[in-house]
Motif scaffolding. Structure first.
Motif, PDB file in Angstrom:
ATOM      1  N   ALA A   1      18.679  34.898  21.338  1.00 38.11           N
ATOM      2  CA  ALA A   1      18.439  36.516  21.339  1.00 38.11           C
ATOM      3  C   ALA A   1      19.554  37.272  20.911  1.00 38.11           C
ATOM      4  O   ALA A   1      19.492  37.907  20.015  1.00 38.11           O
ATOM      5  N   ALA A   2      20.983  36.930  21.033  1.00 33.69           N
ATOM      6  CA  ALA A   2      22.158  37.319  20.693  1.00 33.69           C
ATOM      7  C   ALA A   2      22.378  37.438  19.148  1.00 33.69           C
ATOM      8  O   ALA A   2      22.756  38.077  18.489  1.00 33.69           O
ATOM      9  N   SER A   3      21.901  35.901  18.745  1.00 35.67           N
ATOM     10  CA  SER A   3      21.999  35.739  17.374  1.00 35.67           C
ATOM     11  C   SER A   3      21.132  36.819  16.365  1.00 35.67           C
ATOM     12  O   SER A   3      21.327  37.248  15.366  1.00 35.67           O
ATOM     13  N   ASP A   4      19.888  36.981  17.114  1.00 33.98           N
ATOM     14  CA  ASP A   4      18.828  37.701  16.132  1.00 33.98           C
ATOM     15  C   ASP A   4      19.043  39.091  16.691  1.00 33.98           C
ATOM     16  O   ASP A   4      18.388  40.052  16.054  1.00 33.98           O
ATOM     17  N   GLY A   5      19.981  39.660  17.608  1.00 36.88           N
ATOM     18  CA  GLY A   5      20.071  41.063  18.123  1.00 36.88           C
ATOM     19  C   GLY A   5      19.157  41.562  18.730  1.00 36.88           C
ATOM     20  O   GLY A   5      18.802  42.761  18.705  1.00 36.88           O
ATOM     21  N   ILE A   6      18.458  40.920  19.613  1.00 39.80           N
ATOM     22  CA  ILE A   6      17.580  41.230  20.406  1.00 39.80           C
ATOM     23  C   ILE A   6      18.187  41.500  22.076  1.00 39.80           C
ATOM     24  O   ILE A   6      18.601  40.249  22.466  1.00 39.80           O
ATOM     25  N   MET A   7      17.908  42.445  22.601  1.00 41.13           N
ATOM     26  CA  MET A   7      18.164  42.542  24.098  1.00 41.13           C
ATOM     27  C   MET A   7      17.217  41.771  24.882  1.00 41.13           C
ATOM     28  O   MET A   7      16.224  41.797  24.763  1.00 41.13           O
ATOM     29  N   GLU A   8      17.981  40.858  25.732  1.00 41.07           N
ATOM     30  CA  GLU A   8      17.140  40.270  26.968  1.00 41.07           C
ATOM     31  C   GLU A   8      17.625  40.378  28.214  1.00 41.07           C
ATOM     32  O   GLU A   8      18.754  40.567  28.471  1.00 41.07           O
ATOM     33  N   MET A   9      16.692  40.947  29.053  1.00 38.63           N
ATOM     34  CA  MET A   9      16.791  41.262  30.400  1.00 38.63           C
ATOM     35  C   MET A   9      16.076  40.627  31.375  1.00 38.63           C
ATOM     36  O   MET A   9      14.828  40.644  31.551  1.00 38.63           O
ATOM     37  N   SER A  10      16.604  39.804  32.107  1.00 39.76           N
ATOM     38  CA  SER A  10      16.039  38.874  32.917  1.00 39.76           C
ATOM     39  C   SER A  10      15.870  39.418  34.314  1.00 39.76           C
ATOM     40  O   SER A  10      16.912  40.159  34.893  1.00 39.76           O
ATOM     41  N   PRO A  11      14.776  39.328  34.969  1.00 42.60           N
ATOM     42  CA  PRO A  11      14.351  40.096  36.329  1.00 42.60           C
ATOM     43  C   PRO A  11      14.844  38.992  37.484  1.00 42.60           C
ATOM     44  O   PRO A  11      14.644  39.305  38.710  1.00 42.60           O
ATOM     45  N   ALA A  12      15.228  37.478  37.045  1.00 42.64           N
ATOM     46  CA  ALA A  12      15.153  36.745  38.271  1.00 42.64           C
ATOM     47  C   ALA A  12      16.241  35.448  37.704  1.00 42.64           C
ATOM     48  O   ALA A  12      16.457  34.603  38.757  1.00 42.64           O
ATOM     49  N   SER A  13      16.734  35.272  36.563  1.00 36.69           N
ATOM     50  CA  SER A  13      17.699  34.292  36.421  1.00 36.69           C
ATOM     51  C   SER A  13      19.225  34.633  37.009  1.00 36.69           C
ATOM     52  O   SER A  13      19.733  35.520  36.504  1.00 36.69           O
TER      53      SER A  13
END
Length: 414
Positions: free
Chosen positions: A124-136
């Motif tokens: 995701a970082a390489s693609d410039g996409i934001m990732e928000m985990s609810p549980a990790s």
């Protein structure tokens, strides 16, 4: 399974949400047909052993999308959602992620388990996409997902570094387990290994057994024997709801006896007799106004499973960050999401996206008070949430002590 939601479907979802409970915030018009949608994703296990957690999380994300679209969307653009079923498997999460890239998402909610998030964060970082985990909650994720001076991985649950400190307090403290020696039993994945390692570093007790287990095994008698081979005073147990039953049933059928300290989210409505005297270090169960508002909207699946509220917060925060930044891109969300999560700004909560739009249009600061908690993100884009010490007494789960943010800031010395 991949589920996509187009604009018309989301409008239907928004309409049905009204029947579940009153919705706060301004009701606006979506942008014109020519406006390109803002695309988000959800990477969750909506089948398999974690189906309940994943399905409730998916419903919460869908509700957040409906709330945003009822308020006019993000930057006058409708939000569209694509849901990818990981089946609780990191490889399937990676395969499903490719679908999100093809869809052009700017951010996604997920993964649920730490293995999935660890696999997805660098992509995701390489693609410039934001990732928000609810549980990790793996401590390894504190530094994950960095690229070009930005952090593209965030979470609406705290790191296990905090949970390890809370569990160690229960194991060590004279008023709780007061253990001189302990066994650690952890599910064999990134989450289990990370929390087990952090617990070993945090406890003052001697670790006399350190065991991993496979939740798909056909028998757990040998696992329990290994845990108790050196007669520990207590057991620190790291697992997740839905993948702990076999081990605990094997313990309940054995002659061993010692208090267990559970990781978060493992005390349910059913409390077996052999849980008597067991402890848990769980995220604070203090219910926010946002929690009750979301529960009303999702009353058909109440009570909400663990992390569903965190999933709602994850999507809402990304949408609010894009609105404030004036740009619906992963990099803009990464740059802005901390500023909308907390501080001294104007309070917004569940269903308040109309207020988000009006405040940002007026140049005001935001302070999101979420369904899960205040969700004040640190520079590492993770909260320092309070934990509660719980104990089973007379076959009921009782709360004994609330460990506040200051406790963790001091490294557990308060």
């Amino acid at each position: 399974m991949t589920r996509s939601y187009n604009r018309r479907g989301l409008l239907r979802a928004a309409g049905s949400a009204v029947a579940l409970g009153s919705l706060s915030g301004c009701v606006g018009e979506l942008g014109t047909q020519g406006n390109e949608p803002v695309r988000f994703g959800a990477v969750l296990p909506v089948s398999g052993s974690l189906e309940t957690l994943g399905t409730h999380g998916m419903r919460a994300v869908e509700q957040a999308v409906a709330d945003v679209n009822r308020a006019g969307g993000v930057l006058d653009r409708p939000v569209e959602l694509t849901v990818v079923d990981t089946e609780g498997n990191a490889q399937k999460a990676v395969e499903g992620y490719k679908t999100l890239v093809d869809e052009g998402v700017v951010g996604f909610v997920g993964g649920l388990v730490s293995d999935a998030s660890i696999a997805l964060a660098p992509k995701a970082a390489s693609d410039g996409i934001m990732e928000m985990s609810p549980a990790s909650t793996s401590p390894a994720l504190t530094d994950a997902g960095r690229a070009d001076g930005r952090k593209y991985f965030g979470r609406t649950v705290p790191s296990d570094a905090l949970q390890a400190i809370a569990m160690a307090k229960i194991l060590d403290a004279p008023q709780y387990a007061d253990a001189d020696s302990i066994a650690i039993l952890a599910i064999d994945n990134a989450y289990g290994n990370g929390l087990a390692s952090a617990m070993k570093e945090s406890t003052d007790a001697e670790v006399v057994s350190d065991v991993r287990y496979d939740p798909t095994a056909s028998s757990f008698d040998g696992v329990v024997d290994e845990v108790f081979q050196n007669s520990p005073d207590a057991v620190g147990f790291v697992s997740v709801a839905g993948q702990e039953t076999g081990v605990l049933d094997a313990y309940g059928s054995s002659d061993y006896e010692a208090p267990w300290v559970f990781s978060a989210g493992m005390f349910g409505s059913d409390v077996p007799k052999y849980y008597e005297g067991f402890y848990s270090a769980s995220l604070s169960s203090v219910r926010t106004d946002g929690y009750f508002h979301l529960s009303q909207r999702l009353s058909d699946i109440a009570p909400l499973a663990a992390y569903a509220v965190n999933a709602y917060d994850a999507l809402f925060l990304m949408a609010a960050a894009a609105e404030k930044a004036g740009e619906a891109t992963g990099s803009a969300i990464a740059d802005t999401i901390q500023s909308v999560s907390g501080g001294t700004g104007h309070t917004v909560s569940v269903g308040d996206f109309g207020r988000v739009r009006s405040l940002t249009s007026a140049g005001r600061e935001l302070n999101y008070q979420g369904a899960a908690s205040g969700v004040d993100l640190t520079e590492d884009l993770e909260p320092l949430s309070p934990y509660v010490v719980e104990k089973v007494q007379n076959f009921e789960v009782r709360q004994l002590e609330l460990l506040q943010r200051q406790f963790f800031e001091s490294g557990g010395n308060q």
